[in-house]
Motif scaffolding. Structure first.
Motif, mmCIF file in Angstrom:
data_model
loop_
_atom_site.group_PDB
_atom_site.id
_atom_site.type_symbol
_atom_site.label_atom_id
_atom_site.label_comp_id
_atom_site.label_asym_id
_atom_site.label_seq_id
_atom_site.Cartn_x
_atom_site.Cartn_y
_atom_site.Cartn_z
ATOM 1 N N GLY A 165 0.814 -1.202 0.000
ATOM 2 C CA GLY A 165 0.000 0.000 0.000
ATOM 3 C C GLY A 165 0.851 1.257 0.000
ATOM 4 O O GLY A 165 0.576 2.211 -0.744
ATOM 5 N N MET A 166 1.907 1.257 0.806
ATOM 6 C CA MET A 166 2.807 2.407 0.853
ATOM 7 C C MET A 166 3.493 2.646 -0.491
ATOM 8 O O MET A 166 3.853 3.771 -0.824
ATOM 9 N N ALA A 167 3.649 1.575 -1.269
ATOM 10 C CA ALA A 167 4.363 1.706 -2.539
ATOM 11 C C ALA A 167 3.621 2.568 -3.551
ATOM 12 O O ALA A 167 4.240 3.148 -4.445
ATOM 13 N N PHE A 168 2.305 2.672 -3.436
ATOM 14 C CA PHE A 168 1.535 3.412 -4.428
ATOM 15 C C PHE A 168 1.752 4.920 -4.330
ATOM 16 O O PHE A 168 1.831 5.615 -5.333
ATOM 17 N N GLY A 169 1.823 5.440 -3.113
ATOM 18 C CA GLY A 169 1.821 6.877 -2.908
ATOM 19 C C GLY A 169 2.965 7.640 -3.550
ATOM 20 O O GLY A 169 2.728 8.620 -4.281
ATOM 21 N N PRO A 170 4.231 7.262 -3.289
ATOM 22 C CA PRO A 170 5.336 8.031 -3.865
ATOM 23 C C PRO A 170 5.303 8.091 -5.385
ATOM 24 O O PRO A 170 5.473 9.158 -5.984
ATOM 25 N N LEU A 171 5.071 6.937 -6.035
ATOM 26 C CA LEU A 171 5.047 6.920 -7.497
ATOM 27 C C LEU A 171 3.848 7.690 -8.027
ATOM 28 O O LEU A 171 3.957 8.470 -8.986
ATOM 29 N N ALA A 172 2.669 7.492 -7.398
ATOM 30 C CA ALA A 172 1.474 8.209 -7.848
ATOM 31 C C ALA A 172 1.647 9.711 -7.696
ATOM 32 O O ALA A 172 1.284 10.484 -8.597
ATOM 33 N N GLY A 173 2.224 10.137 -6.572
ATOM 34 C CA GLY A 173 2.435 11.564 -6.364
ATOM 35 C C GLY A 173 3.399 12.159 -7.365
ATOM 36 O O GLY A 173 3.179 13.265 -7.879
ATOM 37 N N GLY A 174 4.475 11.422 -7.664
ATOM 38 C CA GLY A 174 5.417 11.896 -8.668
ATOM 39 C C GLY A 174 4.785 11.994 -10.044
ATOM 40 O O GLY A 174 4.993 12.970 -10.775
ATOM 41 N N TRP A 175 3.971 10.984 -10.403
ATOM 42 C CA TRP A 175 3.296 11.017 -11.702
ATOM 43 C C TRP A 175 2.285 12.162 -11.772
ATOM 44 O O TRP A 175 2.196 12.858 -12.796
ATOM 45 N N VAL A 176 1.520 12.363 -10.703
ATOM 46 C CA VAL A 176 0.533 13.443 -10.668
ATOM 47 C C VAL A 176 1.219 14.787 -10.865
ATOM 48 O O VAL A 176 0.768 15.622 -11.661
ATOM 49 N N PHE A 177 2.330 15.009 -10.158
ATOM 50 C CA PHE A 177 3.001 16.305 -10.283
ATOM 51 C C PHE A 177 3.613 16.480 -11.663
ATOM 52 O O PHE A 177 3.515 17.563 -12.269
ATOM 53 N N ASP A 178 4.268 15.438 -12.185
ATOM 54 C CA ASP A 178 4.872 15.545 -13.510
ATOM 55 C C ASP A 178 3.811 15.802 -14.584
ATOM 56 O O ASP A 178 4.075 16.485 -15.586
#
Length: 400
Positions: A350-363
């Motif tokens: 579950g923790m793995a989703f947040g960092p990548l999703a946040g980076g993709w959202v910002f990019d």
């Protein structure tokens, strides 16, 4: 061995959790300096954290099973050696792929060697005050942002990100290796009491039976959704604050305030769970967490960030020890390392989703708004799953 030695175990677990989690989450501080120096994308760098959590989940299950079989001491010693090595190698990475492998895989594998084994070791030492003891061990993770993250920011400002990460790796070896040697098995009477501390419903239950039970499924998927909800906001909080115009060191201080609030939240929620019931406190905490995540959409000033960090940090930190308490109550001590390691595996995924999703959202959008919206929705999902917890009293586990 003195019965008071159990508090040494608590202190050792808290310190090792602080260093391991603090070094792992310090990637949030390294995110911008690494990107500026190497021109790697935020999504690419953040994916190292995603790998971190995936590997941490798989490693937590394996390390937990190993601690049931061989004891916690050898497991945390191995983790201590590997964590320092991982950080030193990451500081010398010359490509994004190399950084993702050294930081994402090795740091995740090593960091997972501490939480489940030390929680299991601590519960073996305690028949009374178990909730407090587990909360104190978990509190070590809560203070991590107040220790390693400011140190990382200072080292980056004084030198550069590579020197900072190398120095933190050496520090990890210096602190963790001697502390791991303090870990002991409980005296024979305490060990026998812990082994006999099984509910009527789970006496003699195998690992596979436990992992297929409705209690574990609700526990594991609540843990998964809870961590999926808060991981992105935690990891990208410093970057989000800087996007809102907050100075870098002040943005890091928001991260530290969350950690301090998490320390208090762990202790408060542990006491409340003993008095009001674990399920009730967990469900309430998950609801407040979802609302706090959504509230970040409306803050932009430092004072507002601080106020919300106190609430958010207290609730996401406070709910974390409750999963271990529930696992001990449902499944007993004999297979706790394996079962809680499996639950930790799901939480790490579950923790793995947040960092990548946040980076993709910002990019993609040059904004973090959709990160907070999505995370709040997932947080509400965690509340719904948690409502399915069966009563703890006279629980009788059945395969799903």
């Amino acid at each position: 061995m003195s019965h008071s030695y159990r508090w040494v175990i608590v202190g050792a677990g808290a310190l090792m959790g602080c260093v391991a989690v603090g070094t792992m989450f310090s990637l949030a501080i390294f995110l911008e300096p690494i990107g500026t120096d190497t021109l790697w994308s935020r999504a690419g760098i953040s994916s190292a954290m995603t790998l971190n959590f995936i590997v941490m989940g798989l490693g937590g299950f394996a390390w937990g099973a190993a601690s049931d079989r061989f004891g916690a001491r050898i497991v945390v010693l191995a983790g201590a050696m590997l964590l320092g090595l991982a950080l030193v190698l990451s500081s010398r990475a010359t490509s994004l792929l190399e950084f993702q492998l050294t930081y994402g895989v090795l740091v995740g594998l090593s960091a997972s060697a501490f939480f489940a084994p030390m929680i299991a070791a601590t519960t073996a030492w305690f028949e009374e005050n178990r909730g407090l003891a587990v909360s104190l061990v978990s509190a070590g993770m809560g203070v991590a942002p107040m220790t390693i993250s400011p140190l990382a920011r200072w080292l980056i400002s004084a030198y550069d990100w590579r020197t900072a990460m190398f120095a933190i790796g050496i520090l990890a070896w210096t602190l963790l290796l001697p502390t791991a040697l303090l870990v002991r098995r409980p005296p024979a009477p305490a060990a026998s009491e812990a082994a006999s501390g099984l509910s009527a419903g789970n006496s003699g239950m195998s690992v596979m039976q436990a992992l297929r039970s409705p209690q574990f499924l609700v526990l594991g998927f609540t843990f998964f959704a809870c961590c999926a909800a808060h991981s992105g906001p935690i990891f990208h909080m410093v970057s989000y604050a800087m996007v809102c115009g907050i100075a870098p060191m002040a943005a890091v201080s928001i991260y530290s305030v969350e950690g301090l609030a998490g320390l208090g939240g762990r202790l408060l929620f542990g006491v409340m769970a003993d008095r009001l019931g674990v399920k009730q406190v967990l469900v309430t905490g998950l609801m407040v967490q979802a609302l706090a995540i959504a509230a970040y959409l409306f803050v932009s000033r430092l004072e507002a960030f601080y106020a919300l960090a106190v609430l958010f940090g207290a609730v996401y930190g406070g709910v974390m020890p409750l999963y271990a308490v529930l696992a001990r109550e449902y499944f007993g001590q004999r297979i706790l390392g394996t079962v809680f390691g499996a639950a930790t595996m799901l939480s790490s995924l579950g923790m793995a989703f947040g960092p990548l999703a946040g980076g993709w959202v910002f990019d993609t959008f040059q904004s973090y708004a959709w990160l907070f919206i999505g995370s709040a929705i997932v947080g509400l999902g965690a509340v719904g799953i948690a409502l399915g917890f069966p009563p703890l009293a006279r629980t009788r586990l059945q395969p799903a």
